[in-house]
Write a protein that holds these residues in place. Structure first.
Motif, PDB file in Angstrom:
ATOM      1  N   ASP A   8      36.741  59.752  34.388  1.00 24.47           N
ATOM      2  CA  ASP A   8      38.097  60.023  34.206  1.00 24.47           C
ATOM      3  C   ASP A   8      38.775  58.789  33.627  1.00 24.47           C
ATOM      4  OD1 ASP A   8      37.735  62.468  35.517  1.00 24.47           O
ATOM      5  OD2 ASP A   8      38.748  61.842  37.472  1.00 24.47           O
ATOM      6  N   LYS A   9      38.383  57.731  33.603  1.00 23.21           N
ATOM      7  CA  LYS A   9      39.262  56.677  33.096  1.00 23.21           C
ATOM      8  C   LYS A   9      38.604  55.910  32.095  1.00 23.21           C
ATOM      9  CE  LYS A   9      42.166  56.224  37.206  1.00 23.21           C
ATOM     10  NZ  LYS A   9      42.489  55.142  38.161  1.00 23.21           N
ATOM     11  N   MET A  10      39.171  55.121  31.300  1.00 26.33           N
ATOM     12  CA  MET A  10      38.391  54.495  30.111  1.00 26.33           C
ATOM     13  C   MET A  10      37.997  53.206  30.855  1.00 26.33           C
ATOM     14  SD  MET A  10      38.664  56.123  27.231  1.00 26.33           S
ATOM     15  CE  MET A  10      38.161  54.789  26.137  1.00 26.33           C
ATOM     16  N   PRO A  11      36.600  52.718  30.252  1.00 20.88           N
ATOM     17  CA  PRO A  11      36.168  51.425  30.697  1.00 20.88           C
ATOM     18  C   PRO A  11      36.839  50.283  29.945  1.00 20.88           C
ATOM     19  CG  PRO A  11      34.720  52.410  28.928  1.00 20.88           C
ATOM     20  CD  PRO A  11      35.721  53.405  29.157  1.00 20.88           C
ATOM     21  N   MET A  12      36.900  49.142  30.966  1.00 23.03           N
ATOM     22  CA  MET A  12      37.421  47.911  30.677  1.00 23.03           C
ATOM     23  C   MET A  12      36.558  47.277  29.484  1.00 23.03           C
ATOM     24  SD  MET A  12      38.754  46.986  34.523  1.00 23.03           S
ATOM     25  CE  MET A  12      37.290  47.295  35.049  1.00 23.03           C
ATOM     26  N   VAL A  13      37.129  46.412  28.774  1.00 22.01           N
ATOM     27  CA  VAL A  13      36.161  45.589  28.005  1.00 22.01           C
ATOM     28  C   VAL A  13      35.928  44.229  28.524  1.00 22.01           C
ATOM     29  CG1 VAL A  13      36.385  44.363  25.401  1.00 22.01           C
ATOM     30  CG2 VAL A  13      37.881  46.417  25.976  1.00 22.01           C
ATOM     31  N   ASN A  14      34.529  44.115  28.604  1.00 25.90           N
ATOM     32  CA  ASN A  14      33.975  42.849  28.936  1.00 25.90           C
ATOM     33  C   ASN A  14      34.157  42.668  30.664  1.00 25.90           C
ATOM     34  OD1 ASN A  14      32.060  40.893  28.735  1.00 25.90           O
ATOM     35  ND2 ASN A  14      33.581  39.415  28.376  1.00 25.90           N
ATOM     36  N   ALA A  15      34.389  43.903  31.127  1.00 26.98           N
ATOM     37  CA  ALA A  15      34.803  43.967  32.649  1.00 26.98           C
ATOM     38  C   ALA A  15      33.926  44.959  33.215  1.00 26.98           C
ATOM     39  CB  ALA A  15      36.170  43.933  32.697  1.00 26.98           C
ATOM     40  N   ALA A  16      33.746  44.816  34.476  1.00 29.12           N
ATOM     41  CA  ALA A  16      33.356  45.937  35.241  1.00 29.12           C
ATOM     42  C   ALA A  16      33.791  45.957  36.570  1.00 29.12           C
ATOM     43  CB  ALA A  16      31.799  45.603  35.694  1.00 29.12           C
ATOM     44  N   ALA A  17      33.971  47.061  37.372  1.00 34.47           N
ATOM     45  CA  ALA A  17      34.662  47.193  38.594  1.00 34.47           C
ATOM     46  C   ALA A  17      33.769  47.943  39.573  1.00 34.47           C
ATOM     47  CB  ALA A  17      35.793  48.192  38.559  1.00 34.47           C
ATOM     48  N   ILE A  18      33.708  47.445  40.714  1.00 35.05           N
ATOM     49  CA  ILE A  18      32.527  47.955  41.755  1.00 35.05           C
ATOM     50  C   ILE A  18      33.528  48.258  43.143  1.00 35.05           C
ATOM     51  CG2 ILE A  18      32.194  45.590  42.737  1.00 35.05           C
ATOM     52  CD1 ILE A  18      29.291  46.519  43.207  1.00 35.05           C
ATOM     53  N   LEU A  19      32.920  49.152  43.890  1.00 27.05           N
ATOM     54  CA  LEU A  19      33.645  49.706  44.837  1.00 27.05           C
ATOM     55  C   LEU A  19      32.698  49.537  46.083  1.00 27.05           C
ATOM     56  CD1 LEU A  19      36.048  50.964  46.597  1.00 27.05           C
ATOM     57  CD2 LEU A  19      34.694  53.246  46.178  1.00 27.05           C
ATOM     58  N   LEU A  20      33.173  48.681  47.069  1.00 23.09           N
ATOM     59  CA  LEU A  20      32.126  48.328  48.322  1.00 23.09           C
ATOM     60  C   LEU A  20      32.744  49.198  49.394  1.00 23.09           C
ATOM     61  CD1 LEU A  20      31.996  44.472  47.989  1.00 23.09           C
ATOM     62  CD2 LEU A  20      30.357  46.075  47.113  1.00 23.09           C
ATOM     63  N   VAL A  21      31.821  50.208  49.956  1.00 26.47           N
ATOM     64  CA  VAL A  21      32.164  51.056  51.060  1.00 26.47           C
ATOM     65  C   VAL A  21      31.312  50.782  51.999  1.00 26.47           C
ATOM     66  CG1 VAL A  21      32.556  53.540  51.856  1.00 26.47           C
ATOM     67  CG2 VAL A  21      32.919  52.826  49.204  1.00 26.47           C
ATOM     68  N   GLY A  22      32.152  50.401  53.210  1.00 21.67           N
ATOM     69  CA  GLY A  22      31.322  50.083  54.733  1.00 21.67           C
ATOM     70  C   GLY A  22      32.355  49.996  55.877  1.00 21.67           C
ATOM     71  N   SER A  23      31.897  50.321  56.894  1.00 12.27           N
ATOM     72  CA  SER A  23      32.679  50.297  58.064  1.00 12.27           C
ATOM     73  C   SER A  23      32.745  48.670  58.733  1.00 12.27           C
ATOM     74  CB  SER A  23      31.840  51.184  59.116  1.00 12.27           C
ATOM     75  OG  SER A  23      30.846  50.693  59.410  1.00 12.27           O
ATOM     76  N   GLU A  24      31.891  47.942  58.295  1.00 11.08           N
ATOM     77  CA  GLU A  24      32.073  46.705  58.892  1.00 11.08           C
ATOM     78  C   GLU A  24      33.132  45.597  57.826  1.00 11.08           C
ATOM     79  OE1 GLU A  24      30.556  45.938  61.587  1.00 11.08           O
ATOM     80  OE2 GLU A  24      29.702  47.751  61.898  1.00 11.08           O
ATOM     81  N   GLU A  25      34.219  45.340  57.964  1.00 14.04           N
ATOM     82  CA  GLU A  25      35.125  44.754  57.206  1.00 14.04           C
ATOM     83  C   GLU A  25      34.418  43.351  56.807  1.00 14.04           C
ATOM     84  OE1 GLU A  25      39.628  43.309  56.996  1.00 14.04           O
ATOM     85  OE2 GLU A  25      39.174  44.978  58.176  1.00 14.04           O
TER      86      GLU A  25
END
Length: 176
Positions: A8-25
Protein backbone atom coordinates in the motif's frame (compact mmCIF):
# COMPACT_ATOMS: atom_id res chain seq x y z
CA UNK A 1 -9.14 -1.57 11.48
CA UNK A 2 -8.30 -2.91 8.07
CA UNK A 3 -6.01 -5.62 6.86
CA UNK A 4 -2.30 -4.80 6.90
CA UNK A 5 -1.01 -4.79 3.30
CA UNK A 6 2.66 -4.84 2.22
CA UNK A 7 2.29 -2.89 -1.01
CA UNK A 8 0.00 0.00 0.00
CA UNK A 9 2.93 2.35 0.61
CA UNK A 10 6.21 3.08 -1.10
CA UNK A 11 9.38 1.45 0.27
CA UNK A 12 11.97 3.54 2.07
CA UNK A 13 15.40 4.07 0.49
CA UNK A 14 18.14 2.02 2.22
CA UNK A 15 15.79 1.32 5.11
CA UNK A 16 13.51 -1.44 6.32
CA UNK A 17 10.59 -1.55 8.73
CA UNK A 18 9.71 -4.54 10.91
CA UNK A 19 6.64 -5.17 13.05
CA UNK A 20 7.10 -7.32 16.15
CA UNK A 21 3.80 -8.78 17.39
CA UNK A 22 3.56 -10.56 20.74
CA UNK A 23 1.67 -10.60 23.99
CA UNK A 24 4.84 -10.41 26.13
CA UNK A 25 6.00 -6.78 26.18
CA UNK A 26 9.33 -7.71 27.76
CA UNK A 27 10.13 -10.05 24.84
CA UNK A 28 9.26 -7.35 22.32
CA UNK A 29 11.52 -4.84 24.08
CA UNK A 30 14.40 -7.33 24.35
CA UNK A 31 14.25 -8.18 20.67
CA UNK A 32 13.85 -4.55 19.54
CA UNK A 33 16.76 -3.44 21.73
CA UNK A 34 19.03 -6.20 20.44
CA UNK A 35 18.16 -5.40 16.82
CA UNK A 36 18.95 -1.72 17.32
CA UNK A 37 22.34 -2.49 18.91
CA UNK A 38 23.49 -4.70 16.04
CA UNK A 39 25.73 -3.07 13.42
CA UNK A 40 23.98 -2.81 10.07
CA UNK A 41 24.38 -1.11 6.70
CA UNK A 42 20.77 0.06 6.47
CA UNK A 43 18.32 1.94 8.68
CA UNK A 44 15.86 -0.17 10.67
CA UNK A 45 12.49 1.04 11.91
CA UNK A 46 11.06 -1.26 14.57
CA UNK A 47 7.42 -1.17 15.62
CA UNK A 48 5.83 -3.34 18.28
CA UNK A 49 2.23 -4.32 18.89
CA UNK A 50 0.53 -6.71 21.30
CA UNK A 51 -1.83 -7.87 18.53
CA UNK A 52 -3.30 -6.96 15.17
CA UNK A 53 -5.21 -5.05 13.84
CA UNK A 54 -3.28 -1.83 14.30
CA UNK A 55 -5.21 1.39 15.04
CA UNK A 56 -6.45 3.03 11.86
CA UNK A 57 -5.74 6.59 13.14
CA UNK A 58 -1.96 6.06 12.88
CA UNK A 59 -2.09 4.60 9.36
CA UNK A 60 -1.03 7.81 7.53
CA UNK A 61 2.25 8.03 9.52
CA UNK A 62 2.93 4.30 9.71
CA UNK A 63 5.63 3.00 7.33
CA UNK A 64 5.28 0.04 5.03
CA UNK A 65 6.25 -3.06 7.00
CA UNK A 66 8.72 -5.20 5.12
CA UNK A 67 8.43 -8.06 7.61
CA UNK A 68 6.07 -9.13 10.40
CA UNK A 69 7.39 -11.27 13.26
CA UNK A 70 5.08 -13.10 15.66
CA UNK A 71 6.76 -13.89 18.98
CA UNK A 72 5.00 -16.84 20.62
CA UNK A 73 5.77 -17.67 24.23
CA UNK A 74 5.38 -21.43 24.57
CA UNK A 75 4.52 -21.02 28.27
CA UNK A 76 1.40 -19.01 27.42
CA UNK A 77 -1.70 -20.19 25.59
CA UNK A 78 -2.76 -16.53 25.34
CA UNK A 79 0.35 -15.78 23.27
CA UNK A 80 -0.59 -18.44 20.70
CA UNK A 81 -4.24 -17.30 20.67
CA UNK A 82 -3.20 -13.70 19.97
CA UNK A 83 -0.93 -14.78 17.14
CA UNK A 84 -3.71 -16.86 15.61
CA UNK A 85 -6.22 -14.01 15.80
CA UNK A 86 -3.66 -11.50 14.46
CA UNK A 87 -2.80 -13.57 11.41
CA UNK A 88 -6.28 -12.97 10.02
CA UNK A 89 -5.51 -9.24 9.77
CA UNK A 90 -2.57 -9.72 7.39
CA UNK A 91 -2.87 -9.58 3.63
CA UNK A 92 -2.03 -12.84 1.85
CA UNK A 93 0.99 -11.21 0.19
CA UNK A 94 2.78 -11.13 3.55
CA UNK A 95 2.87 -14.92 3.50
CA UNK A 96 5.22 -14.84 0.51
CA UNK A 97 8.25 -14.84 2.81
CA UNK A 98 7.49 -11.72 4.85
CA UNK A 99 6.21 -13.43 8.01
CA UNK A 100 8.34 -15.13 10.65
CA UNK A 101 7.39 -16.93 13.85
CA UNK A 102 9.72 -16.91 16.87
CA UNK A 103 8.95 -19.58 19.47
CA UNK A 104 10.41 -18.80 22.88
CA UNK A 105 11.04 -20.98 25.93
CA UNK A 106 11.04 -24.73 25.96
CA UNK A 107 14.79 -25.18 25.90
CA UNK A 108 16.77 -27.76 27.78
CA UNK A 109 14.90 -28.89 30.88
CA UNK A 110 11.91 -26.61 30.29
CA UNK A 111 9.95 -28.74 27.80
CA UNK A 112 7.71 -30.33 30.43
CA UNK A 113 6.47 -26.90 31.57
CA UNK A 114 5.38 -25.69 28.12
CA UNK A 115 1.67 -25.20 27.51
CA UNK A 116 2.04 -24.86 23.74
CA UNK A 117 3.57 -27.86 22.00
CA UNK A 118 6.45 -27.44 19.56
CA UNK A 119 4.52 -29.25 16.85
CA UNK A 120 1.65 -26.74 17.16
CA UNK A 121 3.94 -23.81 16.45
CA UNK A 122 5.73 -25.74 13.68
CA UNK A 123 2.39 -26.61 12.05
CA UNK A 124 1.33 -22.95 12.29
CA UNK A 125 4.49 -21.81 10.51
CA UNK A 126 4.24 -24.58 7.90
CA UNK A 127 0.59 -23.88 7.15
CA UNK A 128 1.46 -20.23 6.48
CA UNK A 129 4.64 -21.07 4.52
CA UNK A 130 6.67 -19.07 7.02
CA UNK A 131 10.01 -19.40 8.76
CA UNK A 132 10.08 -20.67 12.35
CA UNK A 133 12.93 -19.64 14.66
CA UNK A 134 13.30 -21.16 18.13
CA UNK A 135 14.91 -18.89 20.69
CA UNK A 136 15.53 -18.65 24.41
CA UNK A 137 15.05 -14.98 25.19
CA UNK A 138 16.25 -15.62 28.75
CA UNK A 139 19.88 -15.76 27.58
CA UNK A 140 21.65 -12.71 26.13
CA UNK A 141 23.53 -14.77 23.53
CA UNK A 142 20.28 -16.19 22.17
CA UNK A 143 18.69 -12.75 22.00
CA UNK A 144 21.63 -11.41 19.99
CA UNK A 145 21.67 -14.45 17.70
CA UNK A 146 17.92 -14.19 17.06
CA UNK A 147 18.21 -10.46 16.40
CA UNK A 148 20.94 -11.10 13.83
CA UNK A 149 18.82 -13.75 12.10
CA UNK A 150 15.82 -11.44 11.96
CA UNK A 151 17.93 -8.57 10.61
CA UNK A 152 19.33 -10.80 7.87
CA UNK A 153 15.82 -11.91 6.91
CA UNK A 154 14.59 -8.30 7.07
CA UNK A 155 17.33 -7.22 4.71
CA UNK A 156 16.12 -9.76 2.15
CA UNK A 157 12.44 -8.86 2.68
CA UNK A 158 13.18 -5.16 2.15
CA UNK A 159 14.89 -5.89 -1.17
CA UNK A 160 18.31 -4.79 0.03
CA UNK A 161 20.07 -7.99 -1.07
CA UNK A 162 20.60 -8.10 -4.84
CA UNK A 163 19.45 -11.32 -6.46
CA UNK A 164 17.29 -12.51 -3.56
CA UNK A 165 13.59 -12.13 -3.01
CA UNK A 166 11.46 -12.78 0.04
CA UNK A 167 9.84 -15.58 -1.99
CA UNK A 168 13.05 -17.57 -1.44
CA UNK A 169 13.00 -17.04 2.33
CA UNK A 170 11.72 -20.54 3.09
CA UNK A 171 14.52 -22.15 1.13
CA UNK A 172 17.42 -19.99 2.37
CA UNK A 173 16.48 -19.88 6.06
CA UNK A 174 16.93 -23.09 8.00
CA UNK A 175 14.75 -23.81 11.01
CA UNK A 176 16.30 -23.89 14.45
Amino acid sequence: MATLRPYDKMPMVNAAAILLVGSEESHLELMAGAMLKEPKTFEVKIHTAPALPLPYERDPVRPRFDMVVFIINRHSQRSLARALSSITHLDAHYFHGRVCFVATKGGQGQMQHCVVDTSTVRDLADSHLSVLVHSELDHAEDVVYTARRLLNMLKVCAGLVPGFSSLYMGTIAKRF
